[in-house]
Design an enzyme around this catalytic site. Structure first.
Site, short mmCIF file in Angstrom:
data_model
loop_
_atom_site.label_atom_id
_atom_site.label_comp_id
_atom_site.label_asym_id
_atom_site.label_seq_id
_atom_site.Cartn_x
_atom_site.Cartn_y
_atom_site.Cartn_z
N GLY A 32 12.50 -7.19 -15.43
CA GLY A 32 12.21 -6.36 -14.27
C GLY A 32 13.40 -6.07 -13.39
O GLY A 32 13.25 -5.72 -12.22
N LYS A 63 13.28 -1.59 -14.76
CA LYS A 63 13.23 -0.62 -13.67
C LYS A 63 13.88 0.71 -14.06
O LYS A 63 13.44 1.77 -13.60
CB LYS A 63 13.95 -1.19 -12.44
CG LYS A 63 13.19 -2.30 -11.73
CD LYS A 63 11.97 -1.79 -11.01
CE LYS A 63 11.40 -2.80 -10.02
NZ LYS A 63 10.88 -4.01 -10.65
N ASP A 142 5.70 -2.34 -6.55
CA ASP A 142 6.79 -2.91 -5.79
C ASP A 142 7.89 -1.89 -5.53
O ASP A 142 7.99 -0.86 -6.20
CB ASP A 142 7.37 -4.13 -6.52
CG ASP A 142 7.84 -3.79 -7.93
OD1 ASP A 142 7.11 -3.07 -8.63
OD2 ASP A 142 8.93 -4.24 -8.32
N ASP A 143 8.71 -2.18 -4.53
CA ASP A 143 9.92 -1.42 -4.20
C ASP A 143 9.62 0.06 -3.95
O ASP A 143 10.28 0.95 -4.50
CB ASP A 143 10.96 -1.57 -5.31
CG ASP A 143 11.42 -3.01 -5.47
OD1 ASP A 143 11.04 -3.85 -4.64
OD2 ASP A 143 12.16 -3.30 -6.43
N TYR A 181 4.99 -7.64 -1.32
CA TYR A 181 4.93 -8.69 -2.33
C TYR A 181 5.65 -9.96 -1.92
O TYR A 181 5.87 -10.86 -2.74
CB TYR A 181 5.46 -8.18 -3.67
CG TYR A 181 6.89 -7.67 -3.67
CD1 TYR A 181 7.97 -8.54 -3.79
CD2 TYR A 181 7.17 -6.31 -3.57
CE1 TYR A 181 9.28 -8.08 -3.81
CE2 TYR A 181 8.47 -5.83 -3.60
CZ TYR A 181 9.52 -6.72 -3.72
OH TYR A 181 10.81 -6.25 -3.73
N TRP A 241 6.39 -14.24 -9.26
CA TRP A 241 7.50 -13.49 -9.87
C TRP A 241 8.76 -14.08 -9.25
O TRP A 241 9.04 -13.85 -8.08
CB TRP A 241 7.35 -12.00 -9.56
CG TRP A 241 8.50 -11.12 -9.92
CD1 TRP A 241 9.83 -11.33 -9.66
CD2 TRP A 241 8.45 -9.83 -10.54
NE1 TRP A 241 10.60 -10.28 -10.09
CE2 TRP A 241 9.78 -9.34 -10.65
CE3 TRP A 241 7.41 -9.04 -11.03
CZ2 TRP A 241 10.08 -8.09 -11.19
CZ3 TRP A 241 7.72 -7.81 -11.59
CH2 TRP A 241 9.03 -7.34 -11.68
N ASN A 243 12.61 -14.47 -8.66
CA ASN A 243 13.84 -13.69 -8.78
C ASN A 243 15.08 -14.57 -8.88
O ASN A 243 16.00 -14.53 -8.07
CB ASN A 243 13.96 -12.70 -7.62
CG ASN A 243 13.17 -11.43 -7.87
OD1 ASN A 243 13.16 -10.92 -8.98
ND2 ASN A 243 12.51 -10.92 -6.85
N ASP A 248 20.93 -8.53 -10.06
CA ASP A 248 21.19 -7.10 -9.87
C ASP A 248 21.51 -6.73 -8.44
O ASP A 248 21.96 -5.61 -8.17
CB ASP A 248 20.02 -6.26 -10.39
CG ASP A 248 18.68 -6.61 -9.74
OD1 ASP A 248 18.66 -7.44 -8.81
OD2 ASP A 248 17.65 -6.05 -10.18
N ASN A 279 12.53 -13.58 -13.59
CA ASN A 279 13.25 -12.32 -13.74
C ASN A 279 14.69 -12.65 -14.14
O ASN A 279 15.42 -13.26 -13.36
CB ASN A 279 13.22 -11.54 -12.43
CG ASN A 279 13.65 -10.09 -12.59
OD1 ASN A 279 13.81 -9.59 -13.69
ND2 ASN A 279 13.83 -9.41 -11.47
#
Length: 461
Positions: A32, A63, A142-143, A181, A241, A243, A248, A279
């Site tokens: 992701g 993504k 998300d995002d 989230y 989830w 991270n 990134d 992730n």
């Protein structure tokens, strides 16, 4: 057909592994990250890795795959469908659920004629994946920028779940990520649940699995109390989830992924959540260190020892090169910028001794530099060994960072000598500038070995 219960569905994910009470039943990785999506060979390798480490799920959600996000309505080309079919087969061979995700929120219509058209686009997309053997789907919101409607998103997901259940007998409940989230995004400054989260959580079908990332997008662990508070907001279990080791968000001058997250998974609840997805970094082979420790956590959350797992995983993956890799990885595990913080401290032993040497020198005390110089030698030697002996595919993921690590070790040695002489070596500032120039491509130990250099320069200026 009747909606399958969530408890039954999650139990099916366990496959052939005996599960302890502290095991996470749905556990795996989510591709992701932002950046170049993995290719077929990388994904195939990671699916086999998941099987080897008792991770039973993989979410396909890159993504920057246009058909996942920007052009989600468009069908995948035939060659891509064939590739996905092959990956699904590999996943099945390794007892891994291949979960196909779509992120339609950038331009999804919910109402009217366009809403019906978009709903059909989504069904068509998932139908094409069902036809190649996929039985697990995720819809992510998300995002997204701008105000979002929690009720619209929840009704869309409920309708989609109902349609899939009526059409197919063997599709599992959807997985989703809401727009709000993180726990801190779910509540306002006065501690009240925000309208979006209130609507989304109250309307959403209870069998749909919701993932969140903790208090923040990238945070320094999830406490038992914080996790319970997030579940109380949703009045349901929440999956995680996580991270880390994703990198990134580390970028300079447009270059992403310039620091490697090589530490263990840590600071997660002992009370097992029902699901967790790690992730990874764009660098898949080096991601295996952290993900391997995450597999240990997921199998026994209450007895998990992050440092012991980290040592075991590196020894398993790197064999004779493990001592060198441990030195390098110790200096490249903490991820922190203005809004994110995660992972153990970089080079804690080195920084404790080096920082104390700065303080003692400033106070006019005598300093024994033997241990500091030994640690610097270890840093330089580990970089040389790894540059020479790492398999080429792994070296390609970390060569720039290892070269930067050598520059830092060299500058640390000059910094230590400056303290010993109680006089700034004229070359140290040049070495520090060389490190800074290369930080646009590679960062290592910026809060430890590099910070020591800066402290020495500041001491004498």
């Amino acid at each position: 057909m009747e909606m399958k219960s969530l408890s039954l569905i999650i139990l099916i994910f366990c496959f052939h592994l005996t599960i302890s009470p502290s095991s996470i039943l749905l556990r795996g990785i989510v591709e992701g990250f932002y950046g170049t999506p993995w290719n077929f060979d990388i994904r195939a390798d990671l699916l086999k890795f998941c099987g080897e480490y008792n991770l039973n799920s993989y979410i396909y959600a890159p993504k920057d795959d246009p058909y996942h996000r920007d052009k989600w309505r468009e069908p995948y080309p035939d060659d891509k469908i064939k590739e996905l079919k092959n990956l699904v087969d590999i996943a099945l061979q390794n007892n891994v659920h291949f979960i196909f995700a779509v992120s339609p929120g950038l331009d999804l219509h919910y109402e009217g004629e366009k809403g019906e058209e978009d709903f059909q686009y989504m069904l068509n997309k998932l139908d094409s994946m069902y036809n190649i053997g996929i039985r697990d789907f995720a819809i992510f919101f998300d995002d997204l920028s701008g105000e979002q409607s929690g009720s619209n998103q929840a009704y869309f997901l409920n309708k989609l779940q109902n349609s899939l259940d009526k059409k197919y007998l063997d599709v599992y409940p959807l997985i989703t990520v809401p727009t709000e989230y993180t726990k801190n995004w779910m509540i306002d400054s006065e501690g009240h649940i925000k309208k979006y989260t209130q609507e989304f959580s109250s309307i959403l079908n209870k069998n749909i699995i919701v993932l969140y990332t903790g208090d923040d997008v990238v945070c320094d662990g999830i406490s038992e109390e914080s996790y319970q508070a997030a579940k109380d907001i949703y009045n349901r279990d929440l999956g995680i989830w996580w991270n880390y080791p994703v990198n990134d968000y580390y970028y300079v001058d447009g270059n992403r992924n310039i620091k490697l997250a090589l530490g263990p998974i840590e600071k997660l609840p002992k009370a097992a959540p029902s699901s967790i997805f790690y992730n990874p970094m764009e660098q898949p082979l080096l991601s295996k260190i952290s993900i391997g420790t995450g597999a240990d956590y997921a199998l026994s959350t209450d007895t998990y020892d992050s440092l012991a797992s980290w040592n075991k995983i590196i020894e398993k993956q790197y064999g004779d090169l493990a001592p060198a890799m441990k030195v390098f990885a110790t200096h490249s595990q903490h991820m922190q910028n203005s809004w994110a913080k995660c992972g153990p401290a970089d080079g804690p032993e080195f920084y404790a001794k080096a920082h104390q040497a700065v303080l003692d020198t400033k106070a006019g005390k005598a300093v024994d530099f033997t241990e500091i110089n030994n640690l610097i030698d270890e840093m330089e030697n580990s970089a040389n060994i790894l540059l020479e002996k790492l398999p080429v595919d792994i070296l390609n993921e970390c060569k720039l960072m290892l070269e930067q690590f050598k520059r830092i070790a060299n500058a640390d040695r000059v910094a230590a000598q400056s303290l010993k002489n109680n006089k700034l070596d004229s070359e140290l500032k040049n070495l520090r500038q060389e490190i800074k120039v290369n930080e646009s491509k590679a960062m290592v130990s910026e809060f430890s070995a590099v910070l020591f250099i800066d402290e020495v320069i500041q001491l004498y200026e």
